[in-house]
Design a protein around this motif. Structure first.
Motif, PDB file in Angstrom:
ATOM      1  N   ARG A 100      83.619  22.755  43.079  1.00 28.88           N
ATOM      2  CA  ARG A 100      83.888  23.583  41.895  1.00 28.88           C
ATOM      3  C   ARG A 100      84.546  22.791  40.760  1.00 28.88           C
ATOM      4  NH1 ARG A 100      80.497  27.665  42.232  1.00 28.88           N
ATOM      5  NH2 ARG A 100      80.926  29.142  43.892  1.00 28.88           N
ATOM      6  N   ARG A 115      80.190  18.562  38.412  1.00 27.52           N
ATOM      7  CA  ARG A 115      79.067  18.991  37.570  1.00 27.52           C
ATOM      8  C   ARG A 115      78.397  20.254  38.095  1.00 27.52           C
ATOM      9  NH1 ARG A 115      75.176  14.212  35.903  1.00 27.52           N
ATOM     10  NH2 ARG A 115      74.330  15.941  34.698  1.00 27.52           N
ATOM     11  N   SER A 116      78.525  20.510  39.392  1.00 21.42           N
ATOM     12  CA  SER A 116      77.896  21.687  39.996  1.00 21.42           C
ATOM     13  C   SER A 116      78.868  22.850  40.136  1.00 21.42           C
ATOM     14  CB  SER A 116      77.312  21.327  41.365  1.00 21.42           C
ATOM     15  OG  SER A 116      76.244  20.431  41.223  1.00 21.42           O
ATOM     16  N   LYS A 117      79.902  22.869  39.308  1.00 22.00           N
ATOM     17  CA  LYS A 117      80.940  23.894  39.438  1.00 22.00           C
ATOM     18  C   LYS A 117      80.420  25.314  39.285  1.00 22.00           C
ATOM     19  CE  LYS A 117      82.364  23.085  34.711  1.00 22.00           C
ATOM     20  NZ  LYS A 117      83.257  22.204  33.979  1.00 22.00           N
ATOM     21  N   SER A 118      79.305  25.498  38.593  1.00 16.38           N
ATOM     22  CA  SER A 118      78.774  26.849  38.414  1.00 16.38           C
ATOM     23  C   SER A 118      77.652  27.177  39.404  1.00 16.38           C
ATOM     24  CB  SER A 118      78.290  27.049  36.981  1.00 16.38           C
ATOM     25  OG  SER A 118      77.239  26.152  36.703  1.00 16.38           O
ATOM     26  N   ALA A 119      77.408  26.278  40.355  1.00 14.37           N
ATOM     27  CA  ALA A 119      76.363  26.528  41.356  1.00 14.37           C
ATOM     28  C   ALA A 119      76.721  27.746  42.198  1.00 14.37           C
ATOM     29  CB  ALA A 119      76.204  25.311  42.265  1.00 14.37           C
ATOM     30  N   ALA A 178      77.535  16.586  44.371  1.00 18.23           N
ATOM     31  CA  ALA A 178      77.777  17.692  43.436  1.00 18.23           C
ATOM     32  C   ALA A 178      78.556  17.242  42.204  1.00 18.23           C
ATOM     33  CB  ALA A 178      78.510  18.826  44.146  1.00 18.23           C
ATOM     34  N   GLU A 192      75.487  15.180  40.201  1.00 16.50           N
ATOM     35  CA  GLU A 192      74.283  15.932  39.840  1.00 16.50           C
ATOM     36  C   GLU A 192      74.634  17.398  39.657  1.00 16.50           C
ATOM     37  OE1 GLU A 192      70.608  15.164  42.038  1.00 16.50           O
ATOM     38  OE2 GLU A 192      71.769  13.714  43.220  1.00 16.50           O
ATOM     39  N   THR A 193      73.790  18.109  38.953  1.00 16.98           N
ATOM     40  CA  THR A 193      73.984  19.544  38.771  1.00 16.98           C
ATOM     41  C   THR A 193      72.997  20.295  39.652  1.00 16.98           C
ATOM     42  OG1 THR A 193      74.676  19.185  36.494  1.00 16.98           O
ATOM     43  CG2 THR A 193      74.031  21.421  37.091  1.00 16.98           C
ATOM     44  N   ASP A 253      71.763  24.095  41.283  1.00 16.30           N
ATOM     45  CA  ASP A 253      71.775  25.534  41.016  1.00 16.30           C
ATOM     46  C   ASP A 253      72.369  26.299  42.197  1.00 16.30           C
ATOM     47  OD1 ASP A 253      70.334  25.403  38.470  1.00 16.30           O
ATOM     48  OD2 ASP A 253      68.640  24.767  39.719  1.00 16.30           O
TER      49      ASP A 253
END
Length: 112
Positions: free
Chosen positions: A68, A71-75, A41, A44-45, A47
């Motif tokens: 969080r 890069r995937s903090k908004s997943a 995470a 890579e990003t 969803d």
């Protein structure tokens, strides 16, 4: 099409969920430990992240907090748990709580 990370120490479960997501037209990846989930995470990003809360190497909520920061903090993070007792809807890190085993209909609903 969504990019999805499935985190579960049960390889069969993680692989089956990834395969189901692929059948629905999504791109799936797997991590079998908390450490590998955080690394994935961060690099890579994604969803959506399906996160088993009972990992042998880390507490799932700690893993969520680390994810969080990357890069995937908004997943959208979907907590997977086999126990009602672990569900804490006041926990801000988790977006959705799901009891295991998640079936194909529920997976499809969560990915729509």
């Amino acid at each position: 099409m969504k990019k999805i990370l499935f985190v579960d120490d049960s390889r069969d479960t993680a692989d089956a969920l990834r395969d189901s997501a692929s059948e629905l037209g999504h791109v799936g990846a797997v991590a079998y430990s908390g450490a590998s989930a955080v690394n994935s995470a961060a690099s890579e990003t994604f969803d959506v992240i399906f996160l088993d809360l009972m990992l042998p190497d880390a507490d799932g909520l700690d893993v969520c907090s680390e994810i969080r920061k990357g890069r995937s903090k908004s997943a959208r993070i979907v907590a997977l748990t086999g126990s009602n007792e672990l569900i804490d809807r006041t926990q801000q890190c988790i977006d959705v709580w799901v009891l295991k085993p998640a079936d194909m209909d529920e997976l499809e609903r969560l990915l729509s």
